[in-house]
Design an enzyme around this catalytic site. Structure first.
Site, PDB file in Angstrom:
ATOM      1  N   ASP A  20      -6.057  18.692 -63.439  1.00  0.00           N
ATOM      2  CA  ASP A  20      -7.227  18.199 -63.896  1.00  0.00           C
ATOM      3  C   ASP A  20      -7.584  17.035 -63.289  1.00  0.00           C
ATOM      4  O   ASP A  20      -9.002  17.034 -62.835  1.00  0.00           O
ATOM      5  CB  ASP A  20      -6.806  17.813 -65.352  1.00  0.00           C
ATOM      6  CG  ASP A  20      -6.250  16.559 -65.689  1.00  0.00           C
ATOM      7  OD1 ASP A  20      -5.331  16.414 -64.937  1.00  0.00           O
ATOM      8  OD2 ASP A  20      -6.193  16.083 -66.834  1.00  0.00           O
ATOM      9  N   GLU A 151      -8.368   4.745 -71.749  1.00  0.00           N
ATOM     10  CA  GLU A 151      -7.022   4.962 -71.097  1.00  0.00           C
ATOM     11  C   GLU A 151      -6.872   4.500 -69.628  1.00  0.00           C
ATOM     12  O   GLU A 151      -5.823   3.756 -69.211  1.00  0.00           O
ATOM     13  CB  GLU A 151      -6.397   6.357 -71.374  1.00  0.00           C
ATOM     14  CG  GLU A 151      -5.130   6.655 -70.860  1.00  0.00           C
ATOM     15  CD  GLU A 151      -4.093   7.177 -71.611  1.00  0.00           C
ATOM     16  OE1 GLU A 151      -4.697   7.222 -72.824  1.00  0.00           O
ATOM     17  OE2 GLU A 151      -2.896   7.186 -71.588  1.00  0.00           O
ATOM     18  N   ASP A 163      -6.386  15.975 -71.774  1.00  0.00           N
ATOM     19  CA  ASP A 163      -5.888  15.366 -73.137  1.00  0.00           C
ATOM     20  C   ASP A 163      -6.923  15.214 -74.200  1.00  0.00           C
ATOM     21  O   ASP A 163      -6.869  15.501 -75.319  1.00  0.00           O
ATOM     22  CB  ASP A 163      -4.687  14.221 -73.011  1.00  0.00           C
ATOM     23  CG  ASP A 163      -3.650  14.660 -72.032  1.00  0.00           C
ATOM     24  OD1 ASP A 163      -3.637  15.620 -71.485  1.00  0.00           O
ATOM     25  OD2 ASP A 163      -3.081  13.656 -71.677  1.00  0.00           O
ATOM     26  N   TYR A 212       3.495   9.609 -61.683  1.00  0.00           N
ATOM     27  CA  TYR A 212       2.194  10.356 -61.806  1.00  0.00           C
ATOM     28  C   TYR A 212       1.139   9.821 -60.678  1.00  0.00           C
ATOM     29  O   TYR A 212       0.541  10.613 -60.108  1.00  0.00           O
ATOM     30  CB  TYR A 212       1.535  10.136 -63.258  1.00  0.00           C
ATOM     31  CG  TYR A 212       0.575  10.688 -63.750  1.00  0.00           C
ATOM     32  CD1 TYR A 212       0.603  11.896 -64.188  1.00  0.00           C
ATOM     33  CD2 TYR A 212      -0.812   9.912 -63.438  1.00  0.00           C
ATOM     34  CE1 TYR A 212      -0.748  12.513 -64.532  1.00  0.00           C
ATOM     35  CE2 TYR A 212      -1.751  10.886 -63.746  1.00  0.00           C
ATOM     36  CZ  TYR A 212      -1.886  12.161 -64.504  1.00  0.00           C
ATOM     37  OH  TYR A 212      -3.064  12.833 -64.740  1.00  0.00           O
TER      38      TYR A 212
HETATM   39  C1  GLA Z   1      -0.944  13.844 -68.453  1.00  0.00           C
HETATM   40  C2  GLA Z   1      -2.204  13.460 -68.085  1.00  0.00           C
HETATM   41  C3  GLA Z   1      -3.272  14.643 -68.227  1.00  0.00           C
HETATM   42  C4  GLA Z   1      -2.887  15.456 -66.902  1.00  0.00           C
HETATM   43  C5  GLA Z   1      -1.424  16.076 -67.179  1.00  0.00           C
HETATM   44  C6  GLA Z   1      -0.798  16.950 -66.169  1.00  0.00           C
HETATM   45  O1  GLA Z   1      -1.091  14.523 -69.539  1.00  0.00           O
HETATM   46  O2  GLA Z   1      -2.853  12.732 -69.149  1.00  0.00           O
HETATM   47  O3  GLA Z   1      -4.589  14.091 -67.648  1.00  0.00           O
HETATM   48  O4  GLA Z   1      -2.834  15.057 -65.838  1.00  0.00           O
HETATM   49  O5  GLA Z   1      -0.444  14.794 -67.462  1.00  0.00           O
HETATM   50  O6  GLA Z   1      -1.359  18.133 -66.337  1.00  0.00           O
END
Ligand code: GLA
Length: 378
Positions: A20, A151, A163, A212
């Site tokens: 994303d 967020e 999400d 991340y």
């Molecule tokens: C988390 C993030 C999303 C996406 C996923 C991995 O859930 O909040 O935006 O990047 O990781 O696909």
């Protein structure tokens, strides 16, 4: 006194992981586990929040200055759970929306930190609540973006849009094929006799947020390094699989692996969506397994526990596909399981996990569900 109810679901991502924020295509579904808020309007600009699941309460002043300080009305730092509603109030005020005073009591049956977007659901539920209370209009997409902004800029987690998007837009019985670049989506029906079986490894990695962000940085570096060869590219979305194979050797080893996952994963989602439209659940499941291997070997966000759950699941009758879901670094796997096989599947998976890994796996049997809504109730 006016009373309101708001609810927003968690989500599971069927395919399209870590794409994303590369402007790719994702395939989440909202699930039938939700945040539920009961609220009443207060005349003053303050929010009295009761988080039933934590047996805690916090009182916020609804002004930008007070919210900026991330403190309650007495000047104590906000507990982590309160950053989400506070962040939404802050994002709304920053974007020029009025934020009504309220007393809100809320609870959620989305497991926390498990990769099922419990925090996005809290954000979306509160944003929907304040919208219903204020009576102002906003597009659903903008509501999702506003929660993402909360967020990113208030809570401090640099997530993409998937999400919040899924929690807002969920449709019962459907996955949502969301093009994060075009900001358009298509609802794709899921086979009615296949259940979304979510298995929680119970493992949580404490440095998940920094890992991340490292992944995001590697993707950005790949774009910078590939741009001389592919002028005008903005994101890994712009790199085709053939171009990547030709140019991959220009990238440092780790960056190459990260980018390869993203480029191939986007192509995988395209194939998977076509398969789902043809109800080719066999191919869809194979693509899920490929996606997991790519997350394990190239993106390196899996754990031994998640790998065990996926490998075991893939050998069970009635299981079409399995993979880790969400950011990884612990959390859950998603398994597509034929309805009549769900019961033995769950029993065998839990037994094997206990026996081989020594941990208990919570299992949630879910259906794709409707997105957020809020309404006045008296
Ligand atoms: C988390 C993030 C999303 C996406 C996923 C991995 O859930 O909040 O935006 O990047 O990781 O696909």
């Amino acid at each position: 006194m006016e009373r309101f109810f708001a609810t927003a679901p968690g989500r599971v991502n069927l395919l399209g992981e870590h794409v994303d924020y590369n402007q790719g295509i994702v395939l989440p579904a909202a699930v039938d586990r939700r945040v539920k808020i009961h609220a009443r309007r207060l005349a003053e600009p303050r929010a009295l929040l009761h988080a039933l699941d934590f047996s805690q309460q916090v009182e916020l002043s609804l002004s930008l200055d007070a919210l900026n300080a991330r403190c309650d009305r007495e000047g104590n730092p906000l507990p982590a759970w309160a950053l989400y509603p506070a962040g939404v109030a802050w994002a709304l005020l920053r974007s020029g929306y009025p934020v009504e005073g309220l007393e809100a009591t809320y609870t959620s049956d989305i497991p926390i930190g498990a990769g099922l977007s419990s925090s996005a659901a809290v954000e979306v539920a509160f944003a929907s609540l304040w919208q219903a209370m204020g009576g102002w209009t906003i597009s659903r997409l903008d509501l999702a973006r506003l929660c993402q902004y909360a967020e990113n800029a208030y809570v401090g987690v640099n997530c993409g849009l998937m999400d919040q998007f899924a929690s807002v837009h969920g449709i019962a019985g459907h996955a949502l094929c969301f093009d994060v670049r075009a900001l358009t989506y298509e609802a794709v029906p899921l086979p009615g006799d296949v259940m979304l079986v979510i298995a929680d490894s119970g493992v949580r990695r404490s440095l998940a947020a920094s890992a991340y962000n490292e992944r995001r940085a590697a993707c950005e570096e790949a774009v910078e390094r590939l741009r001389p060869y592919l002028p005008g590219i903005q994101a890994l979305r712009d790199v085709r699989v053939e171009d990547f194979s030709r140019l991959a050797h220009f990238l440092p080893e780790v960056v190459r692996r990260r980018a390869q996952h993203v480029v191939e994963e986007i192509a995988r989602v395209e194939r998977a969506v076509e398969a789902l439209k043809r109800a080719d659940i066999v191919l869809f499941g194979q693509l899920m397994l490929q996606g997991h291997r790519s997350l394990r070997d190239l993106y390196e966000v899996s754990t031994p526990e998640l790998d065990f759950l996926v490998d075991f699941a893939a050998r069970q009758p009635g299981c079409w596909g399995a993979r880790l879901t969400g950011a990884g670094f612990g959390g859950c796997t998603i398994n597509l399981v034929q309805r009549e096989w769900v019961e033995p599947f769950v029993r065998n998976l839990k037994e094997a996990y206990q026996r081989e890994i020594g941990l208990t796996a919570e299992v949630y049997i879910c259906l794709a569900s409707v997105g957020a809504h809020a309404q006045r109730v008296n």
